[in-house]
Design an enzyme around this catalytic site. Structure first.
Site, short mmCIF file in Angstrom:
data_model
loop_
_atom_site.label_atom_id
_atom_site.label_comp_id
_atom_site.label_asym_id
_atom_site.label_seq_id
_atom_site.Cartn_x
_atom_site.Cartn_y
_atom_site.Cartn_z
N ARG A 61 0.82 -1.21 0.00
CA ARG A 61 0.00 0.00 0.00
C ARG A 61 0.85 1.26 0.00
O ARG A 61 0.43 2.31 -0.47
CB ARG A 61 -0.91 -0.02 1.24
N TYR A 114 -15.69 20.46 -11.50
CA TYR A 114 -16.15 19.12 -11.87
C TYR A 114 -17.26 18.71 -10.91
O TYR A 114 -17.09 18.75 -9.69
CB TYR A 114 -14.94 18.18 -11.78
N ASP A 186 -7.42 21.75 -10.01
CA ASP A 186 -7.64 20.53 -10.79
C ASP A 186 -7.09 20.82 -12.19
O ASP A 186 -7.66 21.60 -12.95
CB ASP A 186 -9.14 20.21 -10.82
N LYS A 211 -7.70 10.50 -17.67
CA LYS A 211 -7.92 11.21 -18.93
C LYS A 211 -6.67 11.13 -19.81
O LYS A 211 -6.41 10.11 -20.40
CB LYS A 211 -8.34 12.66 -18.64
C1 LIG Z 1 -12.84 13.11 -14.93
C2 LIG Z 1 -12.45 14.21 -14.04
C3 LIG Z 1 -12.18 13.98 -12.69
C4 LIG Z 1 -12.40 12.64 -12.04
O1 LIG Z 1 -11.58 11.65 -12.57
P1 LIG Z 1 -12.02 10.10 -12.45
O2 LIG Z 1 -10.77 9.38 -12.77
O3 LIG Z 1 -13.13 9.91 -13.44
O4 LIG Z 1 -12.48 9.88 -11.05
C5 LIG Z 1 -11.78 15.04 -11.91
N1 LIG Z 1 -11.64 16.27 -12.43
C6 LIG Z 1 -11.88 16.53 -13.72
C7 LIG Z 1 -11.69 17.91 -14.24
C8 LIG Z 1 -12.30 15.51 -14.56
O5 LIG Z 1 -12.58 15.79 -15.85
#
Ligand SMILES: *Cc1c(COP(=O)(O)O)cnc(C)c1O
Length: 408
Positions: A61, A114, A186, A211
């Site tokens: 972990r 988000y 973010d 992403k």
């Molecule tokens: C998709 C996304 C997230 C969350 O990511 P996941 O891997 O789907 O949990 C957070 N912030 C933004 C801007 C996103 O587009």
């Protein structure tokens, strides 16, 4: 050991560092990529070793050579002191926030955040006695007026999810820094290749690695990168919560990262080309892409960012739900689904009016978020042109007496 990532910090261009950062081929018998370490238990040689507890690895972990390879690479690219990997982007968001709040704290979150980040604030955080105030993403130094002596975090996302407002991060940092308030961003849209938040006064940068880092729509992964003064709190919270990503997912993140530059430059070019073309298409009322000259926030984007990714939105002329369905239900290349950042093009209707609280979404027609993938731009334009033609046909057929247009 490639040597270059350690020796060449600041010397090599970002796209070179993306290829070399974090790699240690010599530790893997010369193989270019790290092996996938699957493991929980790590063995100790003796009672002394167990008590000293100073082995590089002590428990699955807490990290493996596979996770180190990716976290060190991301840390170098973001210019941070520590990167922690998480099992999803949303977990990266929640870990970043939980690292800096306790009962009674107040946080400020952009209204363009988000949506699941907002849900976390409105449910778990509020249950723990942390209050959230949402603010207009374009607030700039005005953020100071919303701060109280309980404010611990200003959470930013630039450009904003779905609506792509740009935030003046250096202006916000000029207010948070002197007050010791933690500034989180973010950074999923730009990735560390096109924006390095920590260079602009941000303390903690969050990536939904799901992403563009993974880049192939085949794994969930997140990362939180902290600067020197925020690293200890992040590490402690990660250890206490037991946050850790899966080994296969980490490997896929590592594998995706190495081609990030070539993919992202293509997303940038194709995205801008399609966005500019859409501006001139009948049926399109507005294109929300900060990389377009004259678009809202373009000046901030041009000042702070090295590029744009393939994600932006369009607002259509007013039309009924059936017209939107005619558009999106018959696309040949743009598929409908959540997430983005893979190699393929996506289309998604959305309605920010349904959850915003600090600002009002004033678009007159339905909105669609587009992810421009790595396909040929001409093919994508033909697919969109056909979709827009279907949209206009249904709009024309609907008589004015059919009632007001619905917003998706
Ligand atoms: C998709 C996304 C997230 C969350 O990511 P996941 O891997 O789907 O949990 C957070 N912030 C933004 C801007 C996103 O587009």
């Amino acid at each position: 050991m490639s040597g270059k990532s350690e020796d060449g910090k600041g010397v090599f261009a970002p796209q070179t560092r993306i290829v070399h950062a974090g790699r240690k081929p010599r530790l893997a018998h010369g193989f270019v990529n790290p092996p996938v370490y699957r493991g929980s238990t790590v063995l100790f040689e003796s009672l002394d070793a167990l008590i000293r507890n100073d082995q590089p690895y002590t428990y699955g972990r807490r990290g493996t050579p596979t996770t180190d390879c990716l976290s060190e690479a991301l840390c170098e690219l973001e210019g941070g002191a520590l990167t922690v990997l998480t099992s999803s982007g949303l977990e990266a968001v929640t870990l970043a926030i939980l690292s800096f709040v306790g009962a009674g704290a107040h946080i400020l979150v952009t209204d363009s955040v988000y949506q699941p980040t907002r849900r976390f604030c409105d449910t778990i955080l509020s249950r723990l006695g942390v209050t959230t105030t949402y603010y207009d993403p374009t607030i700039g130094t005005g953020i100071g007026d919303l701060m109280t002596d309980k404010t611990r975090i200003v959470f930013t996302e630039s450009p904003g999810s779905q609506t792509f407002e740009m935030q003046d991060i250096p202006a916000i940092a000029s207010v948070t820094r002197p007050r010791g308030v933690v500034l989180i961003t973010d950074n999923t849209w730009a990735s560390p290749l096109f924006y390095r938040p920590l260079d602009h006064g941000v303390d903690v940068s969050v990536q939904a690695a799901t992403k563009y880092i993974v880049g192939h729509a085949d794994a969930m992964l997140g990362a939180v990168t902290a600067n020197e003064r925020s690293a200890a709190a992040l590490r402690k919270t990660r250890d206490a919560l037991g946050v850790c990503p899966g080994s296969e997912e980490t490997y896929l993140g590592h594998r995706g990262l190495r081609t990030l530059a070539v993919r992202l430059h293509r997303h940038h070019q194709s995205g801008l080309e399609v966005a500019a073309w859409l501006q001139a298409q009948p049926g399109v009322a507005q294109v929300l892409h900060p990389g377009l000259p004259g678009a809202p926030g373009h000046d901030i984007w041009a000042r702070d960012f090295a590029g744009a990714s393939g994600l932006f939105s369009i607002v259509l002329e007013p039309g009924p739900r059936e017209a939107v369905a005619a558009f999106v239900d018959h696309m040949r290349l743009f598929a409908m689904g959540y997430s983005w950042g893979g190699y393929e093009s996506l289309i998604l209707p959305f309605d920010p009016g349904s959850y915003r609280t600090a600002t009002t979404w004033r678009a007159s027609g339905p909105a669609l978020r587009l992810h421009i993938g790595l396909e040929d731009v001409g093919d994508l334009q033909r697919d969109l042109a056909d979709g827009l033609a279907r949209y206009r046909d249904v709009c024309r057929a609907a008589s004015p007496g059919d009632g007001p247009s619905i917003e998706m």
